[in-house]
Design a protein around this motif. Structure first.
Motif, PDB file in Angstrom:
ATOM      1  N   LEU A 309      23.862  25.232 -25.111  1.00  0.00           N
ATOM      2  CA  LEU A 309      23.690  23.478 -25.082  1.00  0.00           C
ATOM      3  C   LEU A 309      22.051  23.460 -23.793  1.00  0.00           C
ATOM      4  O   LEU A 309      20.843  23.414 -24.366  1.00  0.00           O
ATOM      5  N   ALA A 310      22.404  24.466 -22.899  1.00  0.00           N
ATOM      6  CA  ALA A 310      21.683  24.053 -21.620  1.00  0.00           C
ATOM      7  C   ALA A 310      19.980  24.623 -22.390  1.00  0.00           C
ATOM      8  O   ALA A 310      19.480  24.311 -21.751  1.00  0.00           O
ATOM      9  N   GLU A 311      20.366  25.577 -23.389  1.00  0.00           N
ATOM     10  CA  GLU A 311      19.432  26.272 -23.851  1.00  0.00           C
ATOM     11  C   GLU A 311      18.067  25.405 -24.181  1.00  0.00           C
ATOM     12  O   GLU A 311      17.301  25.563 -24.854  1.00  0.00           O
ATOM     13  N   CYS A 312      19.378  24.283 -25.143  1.00  0.00           N
ATOM     14  CA  CYS A 312      18.684  23.738 -26.059  1.00  0.00           C
ATOM     15  C   CYS A 312      18.244  22.393 -25.805  1.00  0.00           C
ATOM     16  O   CYS A 312      17.410  21.203 -26.238  1.00  0.00           O
ATOM     17  N   LEU A 316      15.848  19.036 -27.274  1.00  0.00           N
ATOM     18  CA  LEU A 316      16.531  17.430 -27.362  1.00  0.00           C
ATOM     19  C   LEU A 316      15.589  16.892 -26.733  1.00  0.00           C
ATOM     20  O   LEU A 316      15.602  15.613 -27.553  1.00  0.00           O
ATOM     21  N   VAL A 317      15.036  16.759 -25.662  1.00  0.00           N
ATOM     22  CA  VAL A 317      14.287  15.504 -25.789  1.00  0.00           C
ATOM     23  C   VAL A 317      12.911  15.088 -25.868  1.00  0.00           C
ATOM     24  O   VAL A 317      13.079  14.256 -25.995  1.00  0.00           O
ATOM     25  N   PHE A 337      22.184  22.801 -15.624  1.00  0.00           N
ATOM     26  CA  PHE A 337      22.047  21.884 -16.395  1.00  0.00           C
ATOM     27  C   PHE A 337      21.350  20.702 -15.172  1.00  0.00           C
ATOM     28  O   PHE A 337      20.167  19.633 -15.013  1.00  0.00           O
ATOM     29  N   ARG A 338      21.428  21.396 -13.574  1.00  0.00           N
ATOM     30  CA  ARG A 338      20.653  20.627 -12.679  1.00  0.00           C
ATOM     31  C   ARG A 338      19.375  20.915 -12.499  1.00  0.00           C
ATOM     32  O   ARG A 338      18.171  20.515 -12.727  1.00  0.00           O
ATOM     33  N   HIS A 339      18.827  21.848 -13.093  1.00  0.00           N
ATOM     34  CA  HIS A 339      17.621  22.234 -13.254  1.00  0.00           C
ATOM     35  C   HIS A 339      16.890  21.815 -14.225  1.00  0.00           C
ATOM     36  O   HIS A 339      16.130  21.154 -14.306  1.00  0.00           O
ATOM     37  N   ALA A 340      17.572  21.620 -15.985  1.00  0.00           N
ATOM     38  CA  ALA A 340      17.493  20.795 -17.062  1.00  0.00           C
ATOM     39  C   ALA A 340      16.908  19.177 -16.404  1.00  0.00           C
ATOM     40  O   ALA A 340      16.045  19.073 -16.857  1.00  0.00           O
ATOM     41  N   ALA A 342      16.454  17.907 -13.788  1.00  0.00           N
ATOM     42  CA  ALA A 342      15.238  17.993 -12.671  1.00  0.00           C
ATOM     43  C   ALA A 342      14.092  17.914 -13.575  1.00  0.00           C
ATOM     44  O   ALA A 342      12.234  17.919 -13.075  1.00  0.00           O
ATOM     45  N   GLN A 343      13.714  18.673 -14.396  1.00  0.00           N
ATOM     46  CA  GLN A 343      12.944  18.868 -15.867  1.00  0.00           C
ATOM     47  C   GLN A 343      12.059  17.479 -16.224  1.00  0.00           C
ATOM     48  O   GLN A 343      11.332  17.810 -16.959  1.00  0.00           O
ATOM     49  N   HIS A 344      13.617  17.498 -16.491  1.00  0.00           N
ATOM     50  CA  HIS A 344      13.361  15.867 -17.600  1.00  0.00           C
ATOM     51  C   HIS A 344      13.852  15.110 -16.792  1.00  0.00           C
ATOM     52  O   HIS A 344      14.617  14.561 -17.590  1.00  0.00           O
ATOM     53  N   PRO A 345      13.472  14.090 -15.657  1.00  0.00           N
ATOM     54  CA  PRO A 345      14.017  13.254 -14.961  1.00  0.00           C
ATOM     55  C   PRO A 345      13.650  12.039 -15.743  1.00  0.00           C
ATOM     56  O   PRO A 345      13.072  11.651 -16.811  1.00  0.00           O
ATOM     57  N   GLY A 346      15.109  11.027 -15.745  1.00  0.00           N
ATOM     58  CA  GLY A 346      15.285  10.212 -16.038  1.00  0.00           C
ATOM     59  C   GLY A 346      15.808  10.100 -18.214  1.00  0.00           C
ATOM     60  O   GLY A 346      16.005   9.556 -18.511  1.00  0.00           O
ATOM     61  N   ARG A 347      15.421  11.368 -18.211  1.00  0.00           N
ATOM     62  CA  ARG A 347      16.208  12.254 -19.724  1.00  0.00           C
ATOM     63  C   ARG A 347      17.182  13.282 -19.402  1.00  0.00           C
ATOM     64  O   ARG A 347      18.026  13.058 -21.226  1.00  0.00           O
ATOM     65  N   VAL A 348      17.719  13.507 -18.743  1.00  0.00           N
ATOM     66  CA  VAL A 348      18.638  14.626 -18.749  1.00  0.00           C
ATOM     67  C   VAL A 348      19.422  14.737 -17.296  1.00  0.00           C
ATOM     68  O   VAL A 348      18.378  14.511 -15.977  1.00  0.00           O
ATOM     69  N   ALA A 349      20.484  14.257 -16.625  1.00  0.00           N
ATOM     70  CA  ALA A 349      21.401  14.090 -15.441  1.00  0.00           C
ATOM     71  C   ALA A 349      22.447  14.346 -16.178  1.00  0.00           C
ATOM     72  O   ALA A 349      22.964  14.829 -16.698  1.00  0.00           O
ATOM     73  N   ILE A 350      23.176  14.644 -14.915  1.00  0.00           N
ATOM     74  CA  ILE A 350      24.234  15.292 -14.972  1.00  0.00           C
ATOM     75  C   ILE A 350      24.952  15.290 -13.065  1.00  0.00           C
ATOM     76  O   ILE A 350      24.755  14.788 -12.725  1.00  0.00           O
TER      77      ILE A 350
END
Ligand code: ADP
Length: 480
Positions: A309-312, A316-317, A337-340, A342-350
């Motif tokens: 999932l982290a790779e996908c 998804l975004v 997931f923290r990295h994801a 940070a890369q997609h603020p407002g779209r991905v959060a953990i």
């Protein structure tokens, strides 16, 4: 019928996963089938704090070299026996791991003590109560059937349930002298396992019957890929191996009355899900918009396919999805997931950690729950998803295969689809499943029909409790 259930966790007192949910819910469901269950659990600090008015019923000066007392108590409809052994269980960490996340070095002794105490109760050591059958759960209680077999006394039959075969309780042969078993117990027919000692193996070998938590997993664990070394022993028990799918507590998980969600709702009107969706987005700091909101409520481990999932996330975004992850587990996956995020603020959060109330809100507000497990004995989060209209997107394995009807064209036409399932559990498999999910979401009429179909599925314990009760009856009347 009187049943002694023995386990290392029980909801609502102490829980690290689905095992606790099952051990906590099954006694209540079995009650309606005339089965009276008492559950023996360790006296962890959380248990001792929560339980009032416990009274002693059996004392040991020396239970595997430790003093212990068995207490009787009632708690939220559960009839408990608590193994109060402070030197074994009164510890600052979790049930199995210390505060640094390491296994306690004496787990072999802690759970041998639990099994020994359970065996003593089964053999009638508690006055005025003797079970007709013993139901043991996972490796922590695997020695119990062996203690019964090697006691040389008439003992009730036992059922060994495997909730996850990845955890087997394997130890070196050096612990054998401390277990209090006769020398012949260290044999292939006994507790020997690949040159050492196997607690789960011991239980599988000695129990009258073995079950696991879904029919598909019952078949899978007979193969090398899923059996993880146990396939041979299990094959020798195949005639007595049962797959019984888990249910959920339909009162605790009820969107019409759940006090842990922002707005209650029913199949008749799903509009209020929108309020929950906004609350989830707010809680995770995600943008507020109409696109699909995906969630994860899970241990973050390879078993759960969380690396896939982290790779996908990068797929998804851009398709308009948002992702809220609640979980904890392997550090590198939390980091991924923290990295994801940070890369997609407002779209991905953990949010890392364990948060039961938040898990309810997420099921009530997310559009879909992602469960790309490499193996899944039963899985509970897809059942909560069904009940809450949160579409499960699952790998086609184990209990996920037995509980979710894939939205293929035939199932959609017949209006029976309840989720999206994919195989094999690979990066590409998950990507394709996500694309299908976006397509289905774009057709809101079909999506709503699928939500309602899922909410109508019977995910309660009603049916499976009946199957367990029938199995208990068969085991207790066998040979009479
Ligand atoms: P497993 O037992 O393999 O972890 P299951 O799906 O059978 O997986 O059960 C997991 C249970 O734990 C479910 O009740 C799920 O909601 C809960 N859970 C898992 N992680 C979390 C978390 N971080 N916060 C709250 N509940 C969680």
């Amino acid at each position: 019928m009187n049943v002694l259930s023995v386990a290392s966790e029980i909801y609502p007192l102490i829980k690290t996963g689905g095992l606790a949910d099952v051990v906590g819910a099954l006694p209540l469901a079995l009650d309606e089938h005339g089965v009276r269950t008492r559950t023996l659990i360790p006296g962890y600090p959380a248990v001792m704090r929560a339980v009032r008015d416990a009274s002693p019923c059996l004392h040991y000066d020396d239970l595997l070299d430790h003093a212990a007392t068995i207490l009787e108590a009632r708690h939220e409809g559960l009839d408990l026996l608590i193994l109060d052994a402070p030197s074994l269980f009164d510890r600052a960490g979790g049930p199995y791991l210390d505060t640094d996340g390491q296994d306690y070095g004496d787990n072999w002794r802690r759970f041998a003590a639990l099994s020994r105490a359970g065996a003593d109760i089964a053999l009638g050591r508690i006055e005025a109560w003797r079970p007709d059958l013993v139901h043991v759960h996972d490796w922590q209680t695997g020695l119990l059937p062996a203690y019964l077999r090697y006691s040389g006394k008439p003992a009730p039959p036992s059922l060994m349930t495997i909730h996850n075969i990845a955890f087997q309780g394997r130890y070196g042969v050096d612990i054998f002298p401390h277990l209090g078993l006769p020398p012949d117990a260290y044999s292939i027919e006994g507790i020997e396992y690949w040159g050492g000692i196997g607690y789960l193996k011991a239980g599988v070998q000695a129990a009258a019957a073995v079950s696991t938590v879904s029919p598909t997993y019952a078949e899978e664990i007979l193969t090398g890929e899923f059996g993880l070394g146990m396939e041979g022993v299990l094959a020798s028990r195949a005639g007595n191996l049962h797959g019984i799918v888990n249910g959920i507590d339909a009162d605790v998980w009820n969107p019409e009355r759940d006090p842990l969600i922002k707005a209650n709702y029913s199949t008749a009107n799903l509009k209020n899900r929108g309020k929950n969706k906004r609350a989830v987005a707010e809680r995770f700091g995600l943008e507020q918009e109409d696109g699909p909101l995906f969630c994860v409520v899970s241990r973050l481990t390879g078993q759960k396919g969380m690396d896939l999932l982290a790779e996908c996330v990068g797929d998804l975004v851009p398709q308009g999805g948002r992702l809220a992850v609640l979980g904890s587990g392997e550090a590198w996956l939390e980091d991924a997931f923290r990295h994801a995020a940070a890369q997609h603020p407002g779209r991905v959060a953990i949010i890392t950690g364990y948060d039961e109330p938040l898990s309810h809100l997420m099921q009530a507000g997310s559009d879909a729950i992602l469960i790309p497990s490499r193996f899944e004995p039963c899985g509970l989060t897809q059942l909560y998803g069904l009940r809450y209209g949160c579409i499960p997107v699952v790998a086609r394995t184990g209990g996920l295969n037995d509980t979710i009807i894939d939205a293929n064209p035939a199932a959609l036409a017949a209006k029976v689809a309840t989720g999206i399932s994919f195989a094999p559990t690979t990066n590409d498999g998950l990507r394709r499943a996500l694309r299908r999910t976006f397509r289905l979401y774009a057709d809101q009429k079909a999506w709503l029909a699928m939500q309602k179909q899922g909410m109508k599925s019977d995910v309660s314990w009603n049916k499976s409790a009946g199957v367990y009760a029938a199995l208990y009856t068969r085991l207790t009347t066998k040979g009479r």
